[in-house]
Write a protein that holds these residues in place. Structure first.
Motif, PDB file in Angstrom:
ATOM      1  N   ARG A 200       0.825  -1.219   0.000  1.00 25.54           N
ATOM      2  CA  ARG A 200       0.000   0.000   0.000  1.00 25.54           C
ATOM      3  C   ARG A 200       0.850   1.257   0.000  1.00 25.54           C
ATOM      4  NH1 ARG A 200      -5.302   1.464   1.411  1.00 25.54           N
ATOM      5  NH2 ARG A 200      -5.444   3.537   2.339  1.00 25.54           N
ATOM      6  N   VAL A 210      -5.088  -2.157  -1.482  1.00 19.02           N
ATOM      7  CA  VAL A 210      -4.665  -3.075  -0.423  1.00 19.02           C
ATOM      8  C   VAL A 210      -5.022  -2.454   0.920  1.00 19.02           C
ATOM      9  CG1 VAL A 210      -2.707  -4.191   0.704  1.00 19.02           C
ATOM     10  CG2 VAL A 210      -2.776  -4.027  -1.782  1.00 19.02           C
ATOM     11  N   ARG A 315      -6.615  -7.461  -0.775  1.00 18.47           N
ATOM     12  CA  ARG A 315      -6.633  -6.639  -1.992  1.00 18.47           C
ATOM     13  C   ARG A 315      -7.975  -6.833  -2.689  1.00 18.47           C
ATOM     14  NH1 ARG A 315      -4.794  -7.302  -7.496  1.00 18.47           N
ATOM     15  NH2 ARG A 315      -4.150  -5.297  -8.379  1.00 18.47           N
ATOM     16  N   GLY A 340      -1.222  -9.442  -1.877  1.00 14.85           N
ATOM     17  CA  GLY A 340      -2.673  -9.291  -1.807  1.00 14.85           C
ATOM     18  C   GLY A 340      -3.400 -10.569  -1.446  1.00 14.85           C
TER      19      GLY A 340
END
Length: 367
Positions: A200, A210, A315, A340
């Motif tokens: 992120r 995310v 994610r 993710g």
């Protein structure tokens, strides 16, 4: 003359980074270095979420998600082999009867019908409120012990671990892991980003889709519990479960709090987890207590080992598996984005690592 090994840098030493690095290092064609701020051997931290997984292998793949099914199936096969007697990782795993209780009759995730000893549960065996259930033999694992195994296996294969806080992927593209060791730069041939929740904020990635799915658990020492069980209800932020481990501990769970970043266990959540688990599975209380009276959560406190808290890297679009060529001050390398996994990193780890390795090798061959 021996062929020079290609230099690969993996960012992140969670279960995804370690598994991917092992897949590469054990090929014998690469020298793999993991750069990570936190290692498996460091003091447990909510920022290193792999340590706090439940965990057992139970696919979360939707019926139309062929990619996820493939990842989960390959990982289960590897875990099953590892749990065989005599395997170096044997004591990281335990095979136990697993019962899944569903509160909506929507069927079960595709792929579970292939699990060993799969059966539909009779109505009489369901927990109160459940309308549908399945049973099978599951593989449960001890995350700290398994991460230690992966760590040692990677080093034994010749891999390297370097402590470093990567601010931007271009730092690694230009200088490799050397820049975190105070050495002359050695640009890598490829980079694999397994940064989990760090994706992120990591420069060059900065994937704002995310977010954290906060998972809180309670670990008890209850060697008399020889089963795993889960209560599944749609859109419930608390999914109750019991997961046994090889060492006699069990994990009670747990929460699925989306976009919740609080890094410490909440006392009220701990109480709710234990109350709900005890109501569903009174067998988790000490046998001597159950012989005398109906147990309460006060009977669980003496056997509490620890509170678990991990910030899982969810994610929105699922696991990212993509490759891009990135340049930095004259250096150029393919970057594989591999993150993710949310709450299911262990369950898909070996399968997604295989896909990440294929992406990297295809990019290098095409260059």
């Amino acid at each position: 003359m021996p062929t020079q090994l290609k230099q690969i840098t993996v960012i992140g030493a969670g279960v995804i980074g370690l598994t991917t690095a092992i897949k590469l290092q054990e090929k014998g064609e690469y020298q793999v270095t993991i750069v990570a701020e936190i290692w498996p051997t460091d003091h447990p931290s909510p920022h290193y979420t792999s340590h706090w997984a439940g965990g057992h292998h139970c696919t979360a793949a939707e019926s139309d998600d062929i990619r996820q099914q493939k990842m989960d199936t390959e990982t289960f096969r590897v875990f099953w082999e590892m749990s065989e007697p005599g395997h170096p990782a044997e004591k990281c795993f335990v095979r136990t009867p697993q019962h899944e209780h569903y509160f909506e009759d929507l069927g079960h995730p595709r792929g579970l019908e292939t699990m060993p000893d799969f059966n539909l549960m009779p109505k009489s065996a369901l927990i109160p409120g459940a309308v549908f259930g399945i049973s099978f033999t599951a593989i449960s694992f001890d995350p700290p012990r398994y991460l230690d195994y992966l760590h040692k296996r990677f080093l034994k294969a010749g891999g390297k671990l370097v402590h470093g806080s990567v601010q931007h992927i271009k730092q690694v593209i230009e200088g490799g892991s050397s820049v975190f060791e105070g050495k002359s730069p050695v640009p890598p041939d490829a980079v694999i980003v397994c940064a989990g929740l760090g994706a992120r904020s990591l420069g060059g990635v900065e994937d704002k889709t995310v977010t954290s799915v906060r998972g809180q658990t309670v670990v008890l020492h209850a060697p008399w519990v020889g089963f795993g069980s889960t209560r599944r209800k749609i859109d419930d932020e608390m999914i109750s479960y019991v997961i046994p481990r090889h060492n006699g501990n069990i994990v009670l769970g747990g929460t699925l709090n989306v976009d919740d970043w609080y890094p410490l266990p909440r006392p009220e959540t701990k109480i709710a987890i234990m109350e709900k688990a005890l109501a569903l599975w009174p067998e988790i209380a000490p046998p001597e207590v159950r012989k005398e009276r109906t147990p309460t959560i006060e009977d669980l406190y003496p056997i509490v080992v620890e509170d678990g808290l991990g910030l899982r890297p969810h994610r929105e679009a699922g696991i990212r598996l993509e490759v891009e060529w990135v340049e930095a001050h004259g250096a150029r390398a393919p970057v594989v984005f591999h993150y993710g996994h949310g709450a299911y990193g262990f369950e898909s780890s070996w399968g997604s690592a295989s896909m990440a390795v294929d992406l990297m090798e295809d990019a290098l061959k095409a260059n």
